[in-house]
Enzyme design. Sequence first.
Site, PDB file in Angstrom:
ATOM      1  N   LYS A 136       0.832  -1.214   0.000  1.00  0.00           N
ATOM      2  CA  LYS A 136       0.000   0.000   0.000  1.00  0.00           C
ATOM      3  C   LYS A 136       0.863   1.259   0.000  1.00  0.00           C
ATOM      4  O   LYS A 136       0.547   2.241  -0.679  1.00  0.00           O
ATOM      5  CB  LYS A 136      -0.928   0.024   1.212  1.00  0.00           C
ATOM      6  CG  LYS A 136      -1.859  -1.170   1.333  1.00  0.00           C
ATOM      7  CD  LYS A 136      -2.715  -1.399   0.127  1.00  0.00           C
ATOM      8  CE  LYS A 136      -2.733  -2.877  -0.202  1.00  0.00           C
ATOM      9  NZ  LYS A 136      -3.038  -3.236  -1.557  1.00  0.00           N
ATOM     10  N   HIS A 255     -16.149  -4.969   4.829  1.00  0.00           N
ATOM     11  CA  HIS A 255     -15.257  -5.046   3.667  1.00  0.00           C
ATOM     12  C   HIS A 255     -15.692  -6.081   2.642  1.00  0.00           C
ATOM     13  O   HIS A 255     -14.959  -6.362   1.699  1.00  0.00           O
ATOM     14  CB  HIS A 255     -13.800  -5.263   4.105  1.00  0.00           C
ATOM     15  CG  HIS A 255     -13.340  -4.210   5.077  1.00  0.00           C
ATOM     16  ND1 HIS A 255     -13.056  -2.930   4.676  1.00  0.00           N
ATOM     17  CD2 HIS A 255     -13.166  -4.230   6.415  1.00  0.00           C
ATOM     18  CE1 HIS A 255     -12.724  -2.215   5.743  1.00  0.00           C
ATOM     19  NE2 HIS A 255     -12.787  -2.978   6.813  1.00  0.00           N
ATOM     20  N   ARG A 312      -6.444  -7.673 -10.848  1.00  0.00           N
ATOM     21  CA  ARG A 312      -7.181  -8.873 -11.274  1.00  0.00           C
ATOM     22  C   ARG A 312      -8.481  -8.446 -11.923  1.00  0.00           C
ATOM     23  O   ARG A 312      -8.867  -7.276 -11.850  1.00  0.00           O
ATOM     24  CB  ARG A 312      -7.517  -9.710 -10.033  1.00  0.00           C
ATOM     25  CG  ARG A 312      -8.348  -8.917  -9.038  1.00  0.00           C
ATOM     26  CD  ARG A 312      -8.915  -9.718  -7.898  1.00  0.00           C
ATOM     27  NE  ARG A 312      -9.878  -8.949  -7.135  1.00  0.00           N
ATOM     28  CZ  ARG A 312      -9.593  -8.113  -6.146  1.00  0.00           C
ATOM     29  NH1 ARG A 312      -8.336  -7.934  -5.782  1.00  0.00           N
ATOM     30  NH2 ARG A 312     -10.537  -7.445  -5.531  1.00  0.00           N
TER      31      ARG A 312
HETATM   32  C1  MV4 Z   1      -9.856   4.705   4.475  1.00  0.00           C
HETATM   33  C2  MV4 Z   1     -11.124   5.065   4.989  1.00  0.00           C
HETATM   34  C3  MV4 Z   1     -11.280   6.349   5.466  1.00  0.00           C
HETATM   35  N1  MV4 Z   1     -10.236   7.221   5.464  1.00  0.00           N
HETATM   36  N2  MV4 Z   1      -8.863   5.618   4.471  1.00  0.00           N
HETATM   37  C4  MV4 Z   1     -10.721   0.051   3.990  1.00  0.00           C
HETATM   38  C5  MV4 Z   1      -9.993  -1.003   3.245  1.00  0.00           C
HETATM   39  C6  MV4 Z   1      -8.811  -0.342   2.644  1.00  0.00           C
HETATM   40  N3  MV4 Z   1      -8.613  -0.781   1.309  1.00  0.00           N
HETATM   41  C7  MV4 Z   1      -9.091   1.120   2.718  1.00  0.00           C
HETATM   42  N4  MV4 Z   1     -10.200   1.304   3.581  1.00  0.00           N
HETATM   43  C8  MV4 Z   1     -10.566   2.536   4.025  1.00  0.00           C
HETATM   44  N5  MV4 Z   1      -9.610   3.495   3.990  1.00  0.00           N
HETATM   45  C9  MV4 Z   1      -9.051   6.815   4.971  1.00  0.00           C
HETATM   46  N6  MV4 Z   1      -8.030   7.682   4.998  1.00  0.00           N
HETATM   47  C10 MV4 Z   1     -12.131   4.105   4.975  1.00  0.00           C
HETATM   48  C11 MV4 Z   1     -11.846   2.836   4.496  1.00  0.00           C
HETATM   49  C12 MV4 Z   1     -12.938   1.897   4.533  1.00  0.00           C
HETATM   50  C13 MV4 Z   1     -13.463   1.359   3.354  1.00  0.00           C
HETATM   51  C14 MV4 Z   1     -12.975   1.675   2.104  1.00  0.00           C
HETATM   52  C15 MV4 Z   1     -13.507   1.115   0.968  1.00  0.00           C
HETATM   53  C16 MV4 Z   1     -14.559   0.234   1.067  1.00  0.00           C
HETATM   54  C17 MV4 Z   1     -15.069  -0.088   2.286  1.00  0.00           C
HETATM   55  C18 MV4 Z   1     -14.527   0.452   3.439  1.00  0.00           C
HETATM   56  C19 MV4 Z   1     -15.064   0.118   4.676  1.00  0.00           C
HETATM   57  C20 MV4 Z   1     -14.541   0.645   5.809  1.00  0.00           C
HETATM   58  C21 MV4 Z   1     -13.475   1.532   5.742  1.00  0.00           C
END
Ligand code: MV4
Length: 525
Positions: A136, A255, A312
Amino acid sequence: MSAGKKQKAATAVPAAPVAKLLRKVLIANRGEIALRIVRACQELGVRSVAVYSDADAHAPHVREADEAVNIGPAPSAESYLKGDVIIAAAKRVGADAIHPGYGFLSEREWFARAVRDAGLVWIGPPAEAIAALGSKTAARTLAVKHGVPVVPGTTEALSCADEAVTVATKFGFPVLLKAAAGGGGKGMRVVRSAGEMASAWDAARNESKKAFGDDAVYIEKYIEGPRHVEIQILADSHGTVISLGERECSVQRRHQKMIEEAPSPAVDVDLRRRMGAAAVRAAKAAGYVNAGTCEFLLDSTGEFYFLEMNTRIQVEHPVTELVTGIDLVQWQIRIASGEKIPFPSEIEPRGWAIECRLTSEDPSNGFLPSTGRVDYLHVPSGPGVRWDGGIETGSVVGLHYDPMLAKLIVWGATREEAVSRMHRALLELVVDGVETSREFHLRVMEDADFKSGAIDIQWLERRLESLLGSAPDEDALQAAAIAATLVADRDRRGGGRTSAAAAAAAAPESASAWARRGRTDGLRV
Ligand code: MV4
C-alpha cells in the site's frame, strides 16, 4: 535509451503480424468466475481447461469446460492454491495460457512469475506490476509521484506511537492507522484523539503482524462517510491504457461488497474524466497490462483519493460490461495474446447496471454461512437480466470456499428502471435448500435511501437492523405455503393425464416458490 531509438530507426523490423488468439487456456479457479471464463473462451474459439478439487467434481464449470483436471482434495490449500500442481497440469494438457480469475492465486506475484517461467502466457498484469502495487505504501508513493491524489498522510511507516501522535496532530484528528502491507481493512484503526493513540497503535501493529507477517503501520487523515468508487481500466501490451468508467461499491459490510452499480450516482461527466485520467496515470506508472481496477474514496465534497489498485478481474466486472458493451474477460484474453485495444480512450456509460451478490449466508442470523444441497434453483430471466452463477439444482454448498453462489446483474435505461428490474428479478429467483441473501437484497431494492442513491460505505451497517426487520412475517409465509401446497395437490389430482409422478415431485418446489414470494394473491384453492 537512445540506443533503442536508433535501433528502431535503423532496423527494418516488419510490422507485427495480427496477433493469433491463444489456442488453449487453463482456468485456475472455480465457481461462477471459472464458468464466466469458460464462456469467454468458447466465444473466442479458444479451448478451455477447468481444474477442480474433489469437492467440485460435478460442478458446472467442470462440465462446461472442454477439458478438466483434478488438482487435489477439497481444502483450497491442497487444490486451488497449489500453483505448482496447476502449472504442471497446464503443461500436461498443452495449454498456452493460465487465467487466474479472482481470489486464490490471482494476485500472487510469485505465481504470475512461475507461469511465465514455465513458458506459459499469464492472463493478467506482469509480475512486476503486481509487485509494484502490492504494498500500500509503495502504491501510494507511486501515485504521489504521478499526480494521482491520495489521502493526506505519510508514505513511510512510523516508528512509534509518539511519532504517530506528532504526525496526527499535524494532519488533524481523526486519523487512520493503516497496515503498510494491508488490504481488506485488516490492521486499520481510527484514532480520534491523542489519548487513544497508544492502544490503537498496538492493536494495528499486532493485527498487521498476524494478518500479513509485517507490522509496518502508516497514517492517513480519516475520511468520514465516503463512497467507495473504483475505475475499471484496460491496458494493452502496446502502451495503450483506457478507462472504462466507474463502479459504485459503497454497499458493503465488513469489507465484503454486497451490491455494486455502474455508473455511480455521485459521479458526473467531469468527475468521471478526472478519476479516469488519474487511474490511467497510475496504471501507466506501474507498467500495467491487462484489466485492472483503481480504488478511490470519494468524499461528500466531491474530492477523490487513490486507495489501491487491484491487479485482477473483479467480481463486479459485469456492471461495467453492461454499460460499456465491452466484454472484459474476452479482452483480458485478447490483450494477453497481443491484440491492441480498439476502443476510444473515453467511453461514456449507457444506461445503468446493478449487481447483487447472492451468498449462502443468512442475513437475519448475523450473516451466518449456510450449507446444504441446492434442492431447487429457479434462475430469473427476461429483459435486461444476467445471471453469472456457479450453482445449479443439486449443487452442494459447503464451507471450503467463498459463500458467493452467484451474481444477479440487471441493466436498465435509467437507475430507477434498473432498481425496479432487480426487484422483479429477485422475486423470480428461487433457491431452496440453503439460506441466501436474496431477501436482504429485496429489502435493499425497496429502501428509500438506496432508491435515491444516498449511500456511503457506512450506510449498510447503519441501516442493517431496519433492513432485516421488514421481512414478511412468518405467519403470512406459512399461510402462502399451505395454500400453494393445496393448489399443487388439487392440480395433481385433476390433471393426472401425463405424469402424476413428475407433478408430485414438482409440487414442493412450487409451494416454496409461492411462499418465498410471500404471495397469496390469485390463489383459489
Ligand atoms: C480509508 C477510509 C477512510 N479514510 N482511508 C478500507 C480497506 C482499505 N482498502 C481502505 N479502507 C478505508 N480506507 C481513509 N483515509 C475508509 C476505508 C474503509 C473502506 C474503504 C472502501 C470500502 C469499504 C470500506 C469500509 C470501511 C473503511
